[in-house]
Motif scaffolding. Structure first.
Motif, short mmCIF file in Angstrom:
data_model
loop_
_atom_site.label_atom_id
_atom_site.label_comp_id
_atom_site.label_asym_id
_atom_site.label_seq_id
_atom_site.Cartn_x
_atom_site.Cartn_y
_atom_site.Cartn_z
N LEU A 99 25.75 83.40 104.15
CA LEU A 99 25.06 81.94 103.80
C LEU A 99 23.87 81.94 103.60
N THR A 100 22.85 82.44 104.91
CA THR A 100 21.74 83.04 105.21
C THR A 100 21.65 84.40 104.82
N GLY A 101 20.51 84.76 104.29
CA GLY A 101 19.54 86.09 104.64
C GLY A 101 19.20 86.70 103.33
N PRO A 102 18.44 87.76 103.87
CA PRO A 102 18.15 88.37 102.39
C PRO A 102 19.66 89.39 101.90
N ALA A 103 20.97 89.16 102.29
CA ALA A 103 22.39 89.08 102.19
C ALA A 103 23.12 88.24 101.20
N VAL A 104 22.28 87.58 101.52
CA VAL A 104 22.99 86.42 100.59
C VAL A 104 23.57 86.52 98.35
N ASN A 105 24.64 86.71 98.96
CA ASN A 105 25.18 86.48 97.21
C ASN A 105 26.18 85.45 96.25
N GLU A 106 25.05 85.09 95.96
CA GLU A 106 25.76 83.43 95.65
C GLU A 106 26.33 83.24 94.69
N ALA A 107 26.36 84.39 93.71
CA ALA A 107 27.54 84.33 93.42
C ALA A 107 28.95 84.51 93.63
N TRP A 108 29.02 85.46 94.51
CA TRP A 108 30.23 86.25 95.36
C TRP A 108 30.80 84.34 95.86
N VAL A 109 29.75 83.78 96.88
CA VAL A 109 29.90 82.88 97.90
C VAL A 109 30.50 81.55 96.47
N LEU A 110 30.09 81.44 95.65
CA LEU A 110 30.21 80.21 95.03
C LEU A 110 31.99 80.69 94.40
N GLY A 111 31.47 82.15 93.86
CA GLY A 111 33.46 81.93 93.02
C GLY A 111 34.25 82.24 94.26
N TYR A 112 33.70 82.19 95.74
CA TYR A 112 35.05 82.23 96.63
C TYR A 112 35.57 80.75 96.78
N VAL A 113 34.24 79.84 96.91
CA VAL A 113 34.70 78.50 97.31
C VAL A 113 34.85 77.74 96.27
N ASP A 114 35.39 77.97 94.64
CA ASP A 114 35.77 77.53 93.96
C ASP A 114 36.71 77.41 93.72
N THR A 115 37.37 78.82 93.83
CA THR A 115 38.97 79.74 94.22
C THR A 115 39.22 78.00 95.01
N VAL A 116 38.73 78.33 96.26
CA VAL A 116 39.40 77.74 97.28
C VAL A 116 39.93 76.23 97.06
N MET A 117 38.00 75.60 96.57
CA MET A 117 38.37 74.04 95.99
C MET A 117 39.74 73.99 95.34
N GLN A 118 39.85 74.88 93.98
CA GLN A 118 41.49 74.09 93.25
C GLN A 118 41.96 74.57 93.83
N ARG A 119 42.18 75.57 94.69
CA ARG A 119 43.69 75.29 95.82
C ARG A 119 43.73 73.76 96.84
N ALA A 120 42.69 73.56 97.32
CA ALA A 120 42.72 72.60 98.42
C ALA A 120 43.32 71.50 97.09
N GLU A 121 42.51 71.66 96.16
CA GLU A 121 43.27 70.71 94.96
C GLU A 121 44.41 70.42 95.10
N LYS A 122 45.22 70.87 94.67
CA LYS A 122 46.76 71.24 93.92
C LYS A 122 47.51 71.00 95.58
N ALA A 123 47.14 71.14 96.68
CA ALA A 123 47.72 71.29 98.02
C ALA A 123 47.18 70.38 98.88
N GLY A 124 46.14 69.39 97.88
CA GLY A 124 46.13 67.73 98.85
C GLY A 124 45.65 67.88 100.46
N ILE A 125 44.74 69.22 99.89
CA ILE A 125 43.23 69.21 101.46
C ILE A 125 42.50 68.64 100.63
#
Length: 297
Positions: A99-125
């Motif tokens: 999330l910080t530094g030269p190795a940040v890959n924004e597309a990977w991070v946001l793709g991961y977050v989107d999957t987690v959030m989609q599942r969170a919504e389905k699970a009531g988290i």
């Protein structure tokens, strides 16, 4: 006719005010926070029997992309049948997704977050705790101000995804042995305020505050952005009551800003069957004193 209508209006207004007054806690006391536990769902029955109201699972076990669809479906079924409410998760961003530094890959991070959030919504988290000390750690030699700005910009984009799926991200303070970025509640308040997004809020971890010798007064800065709390004793991250830790100054600070949300015990347990109930009783006693008996501000 006018007098009759005026009389009816006054009667209705009086009834409304009386009903509102009767709905307040006796003596004007504030509603106490609810106690929960950060633990596996395997311990749900034991936690419920001990008096915990809610249980906090991990993104890694419940929602992460690596969790198969079959396992995810089974997780939802278990959540729906759980004795404790399961509406929050921690262990959010894996260490390899920076999330910080030269190795940040924004597309990977946001793709991961989107999957987690989609599942969170389905699970009531409804809330995901952002600790993730390794992921947010500033690499050696990298400019701290650049890292902070980088994190703030990325966090806003993560919060936009959370908003889309009716979820909150709540960043927590972590002591300096776990990360080098945002070690105190005071620092976390500055970052969350700078992000300025309604779906990016604060988790105050009292264990980490104790480890950093951070005063309870710093919690006063969290008014309006604090949505979640973690707690454990300072020396061994033991359960409340093990070393007789006095949490009352921190609880009083929470009360003064009107906090009545979850306080999750995130502790090291050796024998849950024996330790859960005494921990609940110990912390409930201190909460009851601060919120209902002492009258301290």
């Amino acid at each position: 006719m006018k007098n009759t209508l005026t009389g009816l209006f006054l009667l209705c207004l009086i009834a409304f005010l009386q009903s509102n007054a009767s709905a307040q806690p006796p003596g004007g006391k504030k509603r106490m926070p609810v106690l929960g536990i950060a633990a596996s769902m395997d311990n749900d029955s034991l936690a419920g029997a001990a008096g915990f109201s809610c249980l906090e699972e991990t993104v890694k076990r419940m929602l992460a992309p690596a969790v198969s669809e079959d396992v995810f479906a089974a997780n939802i079924e278990r959540i729906n049948k759980a004795r404790c409410r399961i509406q929050t998760c921690n262990v959010f961003i894996p260490g390899y997704l920076k999330l910080t530094g030269p190795a940040v890959n924004e597309a990977w991070v946001l793709g991961y977050v989107d999957t987690v959030m989609q599942r969170a919504e389905k699970a009531g988290i409804r809330l995901i705790v952002l600790g993730s000390g390794e992921a947010r750690k500033i690499p050696e030699g990298y400019d701290p101000d650049m890292a902070k700005g980088q994190f703030i910009r990325l966090a806003r984009k993560m919060a936009d995804i959370a908003k889309k799926h009716n979820c909150l991200i709540a960043m927590e303070n972590l002591n300096a042995t776990e990360t080098n970025f945002v070690n105190t509640v005071a620092e976390a308040c500055q970052v969350v305020t700078a992000i300025a997004h309604p779906h990016f809020r604060l988790t105050a971890d009292i264990y980490h505050m104790l480890r950093e010798n951070e005063p309870p007064a710093n919690l006063l800065q969290a008014k309006g952005i604090l949505v979640h709390c973690h707690i454990a004793e300072r020396e061994k991250r033991s359960a409340p009551g093990t070393e007789r830790q006095d949490f009352r100054p921190y609880l009083a600070a929470l009360r003064s800003i009107g906090y009545n949300g979850r306080i999750m015990m995130e502790c090291r347990w050796t024998d849950p069957a024996k330790e859960y109930a005494p921990a609940v009783a110990y912390l409930e006693a201190q909460l009851n004193e601060v919120y209902h008996i002492s009258g301290k501000k």
